[in-house]
Design an enzyme around this catalytic site. Structure first.
Site, PDB file in Angstrom:
ATOM      1  N   GLN A 220      -0.907  88.558  23.959  1.00  0.00           N
ATOM      2  CA  GLN A 220      -1.362  87.981  22.709  1.00  0.00           C
ATOM      3  C   GLN A 220      -2.219  86.854  23.153  1.00  0.00           C
ATOM      4  O   GLN A 220      -2.974  86.242  22.064  1.00  0.00           O
ATOM      5  CB  GLN A 220      -0.273  87.563  21.745  1.00  0.00           C
ATOM      6  CG  GLN A 220       0.622  88.289  21.342  1.00  0.00           C
ATOM      7  CD  GLN A 220       1.817  87.881  20.540  1.00  0.00           C
ATOM      8  OE1 GLN A 220       3.294  88.204  20.929  1.00  0.00           O
ATOM      9  NE2 GLN A 220       1.573  86.941  19.429  1.00  0.00           N
ATOM     10  N   ARG A 333       7.677  72.805  13.912  1.00  0.00           N
ATOM     11  CA  ARG A 333       7.427  73.823  12.716  1.00  0.00           C
ATOM     12  C   ARG A 333       8.622  74.014  11.889  1.00  0.00           C
ATOM     13  O   ARG A 333       8.587  74.128  10.787  1.00  0.00           O
ATOM     14  CB  ARG A 333       6.718  75.154  13.053  1.00  0.00           C
ATOM     15  CG  ARG A 333       6.461  76.044  12.181  1.00  0.00           C
ATOM     16  CD  ARG A 333       5.850  77.439  12.174  1.00  0.00           C
ATOM     17  NE  ARG A 333       4.536  77.099  12.536  1.00  0.00           N
ATOM     18  CZ  ARG A 333       3.360  77.191  11.456  1.00  0.00           C
ATOM     19  NH1 ARG A 333       3.500  77.679  10.448  1.00  0.00           N
ATOM     20  NH2 ARG A 333       1.864  77.093  11.904  1.00  0.00           N
ATOM     21  N   PHE A 367       8.040  81.177  14.192  1.00  0.00           N
ATOM     22  CA  PHE A 367       7.712  80.077  15.136  1.00  0.00           C
ATOM     23  C   PHE A 367       8.528  78.655  14.651  1.00  0.00           C
ATOM     24  O   PHE A 367       8.055  77.753  14.807  1.00  0.00           O
ATOM     25  CB  PHE A 367       6.096  79.853  15.331  1.00  0.00           C
ATOM     26  CG  PHE A 367       5.778  79.127  16.448  1.00  0.00           C
ATOM     27  CD1 PHE A 367       5.440  79.643  17.454  1.00  0.00           C
ATOM     28  CD2 PHE A 367       5.551  77.884  16.422  1.00  0.00           C
ATOM     29  CE1 PHE A 367       5.184  79.150  18.702  1.00  0.00           C
ATOM     30  CE2 PHE A 367       5.008  77.041  17.568  1.00  0.00           C
ATOM     31  CZ  PHE A 367       4.876  77.930  18.489  1.00  0.00           C
ATOM     32  N   THR A 465      -0.155  74.459  14.259  1.00  0.00           N
ATOM     33  CA  THR A 465       0.145  72.939  14.087  1.00  0.00           C
ATOM     34  C   THR A 465      -0.448  72.241  15.361  1.00  0.00           C
ATOM     35  O   THR A 465      -0.429  70.897  15.283  1.00  0.00           O
ATOM     36  CB  THR A 465       1.640  72.693  14.071  1.00  0.00           C
ATOM     37  OG1 THR A 465       2.396  73.491  15.059  1.00  0.00           O
ATOM     38  CG2 THR A 465       2.410  73.239  12.766  1.00  0.00           C
ATOM     39  N   ALA A 534       0.756  82.300  14.807  1.00  0.00           N
ATOM     40  CA  ALA A 534       0.755  81.596  13.642  1.00  0.00           C
ATOM     41  C   ALA A 534       0.167  82.117  12.429  1.00  0.00           C
ATOM     42  O   ALA A 534      -0.146  81.288  11.320  1.00  0.00           O
ATOM     43  CB  ALA A 534      -0.091  80.297  13.890  1.00  0.00           C
ATOM     44  N   GLU A 736       3.653  86.346   9.454  1.00  0.00           N
ATOM     45  CA  GLU A 736       4.913  85.714   9.424  1.00  0.00           C
ATOM     46  C   GLU A 736       5.575  85.614   8.128  1.00  0.00           C
ATOM     47  O   GLU A 736       6.851  85.883   8.235  1.00  0.00           O
ATOM     48  CB  GLU A 736       4.780  84.450  10.328  1.00  0.00           C
ATOM     49  CG  GLU A 736       4.505  84.420  11.637  1.00  0.00           C
ATOM     50  CD  GLU A 736       3.974  83.341  12.465  1.00  0.00           C
ATOM     51  OE1 GLU A 736       4.866  82.827  13.260  1.00  0.00           O
ATOM     52  OE2 GLU A 736       3.043  82.289  11.999  1.00  0.00           O
TER      53      GLU A 736
END
Length: 806
Positions: A220, A333, A367, A465, A534, A736
């Protein structure tokens, strides 16, 4: 259709085509660009590549100890085995040994000690995979065992950290707690999760001229692979090219964990001058690589008679494994999402990154956000049981609502408070109130089988983040026949990212997606890419591709306006054609004319997310550009004699803004829900007392099957609602957020168990809710029989049976 302007269709035909709508642009339910290849087996993954002549296979020898000092490594027996070309230890690395993604702590091969069972100590390159494994097993390694830390609670209590704690605070939580009308405290353990992608970690590396490497990696994060391979070999990044066409699933497991196989194969290629391949077996993958972080939460909560929060103090501790990996951002997170959709008011949240002697845990879909949300949903249910209220009513009363109740504990304003409206919508369509009454009547008359119902929300922040990761690039070429080449920095792992970006470019040029070919993510086409993670893949790469396409289109408009002596406003693209005042021409005819007039038909594109920032010292900022929302209502049936259960029905309403592709989005919602249900119900990770993972394959690790899905499954998208933020065509991320919809099943199981105690006692049930844990939870709420010495509960008491296993 001919490319030459003199061979155009008639003006009447082009006018008719111009009036038609584009059928494969943005917001259309276009099929996945590789869907047919997936189902026919034609889609090529890394291990499907033809073997190169003289190619080597890599096998690592893994540590058998959770914590030990390495006394001696004897590789002579390995080298004597047939087919062996190289045996690699830490001493053979010419560049940097550590491959930690952010912080150091991840040696490619163990140097002086091992810190988890499964850590690579040496690696063998041989002519076949079987020869490599036999040779790796032949090595003699002597250890001095050391005491490991395997329990998260022990690590927390002894301040055994990989990184320092972090705190977020709004107001005076202690004062609010002290004055709260009601107060509860407790703890919750949340299990990890194996990524269980269909394609395991795999890489092929081919040496090139001047010490360079071409790396085909199932990753990824191609740029990170490029960087780390360069560092391990001691060469510049420009000597390494990483190519990723597609992955057979990632879910975060290939954001950092793909680095070790790529670097080991590159090291073998450097030492031997031969191509090298490394593909982990399912068992080795399970042992070597990290999982979703298990969490331990300890909370102290104040609330009023209506169930509204009146002081919140929560400590979140994550089992990070032996090294930092991405744990800093993951725990952040979890802290950001401890509120889920609720206004906490006066709150203090602490996050702890705890070190244990297990594989370093890593990114997983959500995450850290899912772990935070589970904690607050557990707390909401406890408040409801304590006050004898419907948990949905307590949820509604705590929702964000402006302007006095719209600031998070990290000081971001929640500008779009739509979760209450979505809850009302789903509660009506799922007939929540009537079913709640029916279930209560059923449970009163059924001694063994109990039904449970829960409706839970999701508010998930979208953006990395880590602020600098919120950027992306793209590259577009338009060829003289009107066909389009598209490349971007995102990676395709089955989620449909390439399809959505293809649709975005088609929308800009007003051409069919069939005209656009997407090629493998490649670091020598689009540099310095952020990981596809994310939930920001389409947001970032779609905007970058849109920027590149709009640059080329603007050049074409300006050229056509000058060439045909019209205003730019009179040049209009639509459905594969271009209207220039009263004349029409095909898209490819304009492209050919622009080329002959020396107009550039290639452009890069770039995008950086606006508005976001986070001041870590102040623990305040706007870490997210916007929030994605969802609500799920799930009903379950629990057998109180066995602890087994099944999902009877699930209703989902999810907000994706102006959907880029409704078919793909609904598929992501269904898949995310299933994965979330698996995490919270069946997927249990178990280590033995020596720190060895006992659930490293499908024989012992249960992922959801079709039979585990709801008997009735209804999924809807929020209609006619665009993202208020300026994202690509006002869409919202969908990768997500749907996973957290599975929390509704976990809450529904607890609701069924709570019915045994007339909904007045909250069941003690950690996650995942395996049948064993459900049975223990049933015992924690079951009224004692005459003469039973177990702890009893008074009506309204939310105490838990502390000696029940969790």
């Amino acid at each position: 259709m001919s490319n030459h302007p003199d061979q155009q269709p008639s003006q009447q035909a082009m006018e008719a085509a111009f009036r038609e709508s584009l059928v494969t642009g943005a917001s259309r339910a276009v099929k996945h660009e590789s869907g047919e290849k997936h189902v026919t087996g034609e889609a090529q993954y890394v291990d499907d590549h033809l073997q190169f002549p003289n190619q080597l296979h890599i096998q690592a020898r893994l540590s058998e100890h959770a914590h030990a000092r390495i006394l001696r490594i004897d590789t002579a027996p390995c080298r004597a085995m047939p087919g062996v070309a190289a045996v690699m230890t830490a001493a053979d690395v010419p560049g940097k040994l550590d491959i930690g993604p952010v912080f150091e702590g991840d040696p490619l091969l163990a140097d002086d000690r091992v810190e988890y069972v499964g850590q690579p100590v040496l690696a063998v390159a041989a002519d076949t995979a079987e020869q490599a494994r036999a040779a790796a097993d032949a090595a003699i390694i002597e250890y001095e065992p050391l005491d490991p830390v395997l329990d998260l609670g022990e690590a927390l209590d002894n301040a055994h950290y990989v990184l320092e704690p972090h705190q977020q605070q709004r107001g005076d939580a202690d004062a609010a707690l002290a004055s709260a009308p009601y107060r509860i405290d407790g703890e919750l353990r949340i299990g990890g999760q194996e990524h269980f992608y269909l394609e395991g970690q795999a890489t092929t590396v081919v040496p090139t001229e001047d010490g360079g490497m071409l790396v085909h990696s199932s990753t990824q994060n191609p740029t990170e692979i490029q960087k780390l391979v360069g560092e391990v070999l001691g060469v510049d990044m420009n000597a390494v090219t990483v190519d990723t066409r597609r992955m057979g699933g990632g879910f975060g497991g290939k954001e950092t964990q793909a680095a070790a196989p790529a670097c080991l194969a590159a090291l073998a290629a450097r030492l031997t001058g031969r191509p090298a391949r490394m593909r982990l077996s399912r068992a080795d993958d399970g042992m070597m690589t990290g999982k979703r972080h298990p969490f331990l939460a300890r909370y102290d909560i104040g609330f009023d008679a209506k169930g509204r929060f009146h002081g919140v103090a929560i400590d979140l501790a994550a089992n990070c494994g032996y090294s930092p990996d991405l744990s800093g951002a993951i725990v952040d997170r979890a802290m950001f999402h401890i509120d889920n959709a609720y206004y906490l008011g006066e709150a203090r949240i602490r996050g702890y990154r705890c070190k244990t002697n297990t594989a370093s845990n890593t990114a997983f879909r959500g995450f850290g956000g899912p772990q935070g949300m589970v904690v607050i949903e557990e707390i909401i249910d406890r408040i409801a049981r304590h006050l004898d209220l419907d948990p949905l009513e307590v949820r509604r009363r705590n929702y964000y609502a402006g302007p006095d109740r719209n600031v998070t504990h990290y000081h971001q304003v929640v500008e779009e408070a739509i979760i209450a409206d979505m809850t009302d919508d789903l509660a009506a369509s799922a007939d929540y109130a009537a079913r709640r009454r029916e279930i209560a009547a059923f449970n009163a008359g059924s001694e063994i089988l109990k039904r449970g119902l829960a409706l839970t929300p999701v508010k998930f922040g979208i953006s990395f983040t880590t602020t600098f990761l919120n950027q992306a690039g793209a590259l577009i070429h338009v060829y003289t026949d009107g066909s389009i080449h598209l490349n971007h920095g995102g990676t395709e792992m089955g989620q449909g990212l390439n399809t959505k970006v293809q649709q975005i470019v088609a929308e800009v040029f007003q051409v069919e997606t069939d005209r656009i070919r997407i090629t493998a993510t490649n670091t020598d086409k689009v540099p310095n890419t952020s990981p596809t993670a994310a939930s920001s893949g389409a947001d970032l790469n779609g905007m970058a591709a849109r920027n590149a396409a709009e640059t080329i289109r603007q050049r074409l408009v300006e050229f056509a306006a000058g060439h045909f002596r019209v205003t730019p406003e009179e040049v209009v693209f639509r459905n594969g054609h271009v209207r220039i005042r009263d004349e029409h021409m095909t898209f490819e005819a304009l492209i050919r004319l622009a080329y002959l007039s020396r107009i550039s038909l290639s452009s890069t594109g770039y995008y950086r997310t606006p508005k976001i920032y986070y001041d870590r010292d102040k623990a305040a900022g706007r870490p997210f550009l916007y929030y994605a929302h969802g609500v799920a209502c799930s009903e379950v049936l629990v057998d109180t004699l066995t602890g087994e259960y099944r999902i009877l029905r699930a209703d989902i309403l999810h907000d994706v803004g102006q959907s880029l592709n409704p078919a793909i989005d609904i598929g992501q919602i269904e898949g995310g829900f299933a994965q979330g249900v698996g995490w919270l119900t069946t997927e249990e990770l178990v280590w033995n007392a020596q720190g060895r993972l006992m659930t490293a394959g499908p024989a012992t690790y249960k992922v959801p099957a079709v039979s585990d899905m709801p008997e009735a499954f209804h999924v809807r998208l929020v209609e006619s609602r665009k993202n208020p933020e300026q994202t690509v065509f006002r869409s919202k991320a969908v990768g997500e957020p749907p996973l957290m919809l599975g929390i509704s099943v976990w809450a529904a199981i607890k609701d069924a168990v709570a019915s045994i105690g007339d909904y007045r006692v909250h069941p003690r049930m950690d996650a995942p809710a395996t049948p064993e844990r459900v049975l223990w939870a049933i015992e924690s709420v079951r009224p004692p029989a005459d003469g039973d010495a177990r702890t009893t509960f008074e009506p309204g008491d939310s105490r838990e049976v502390e000696d029940m296993p969790g």
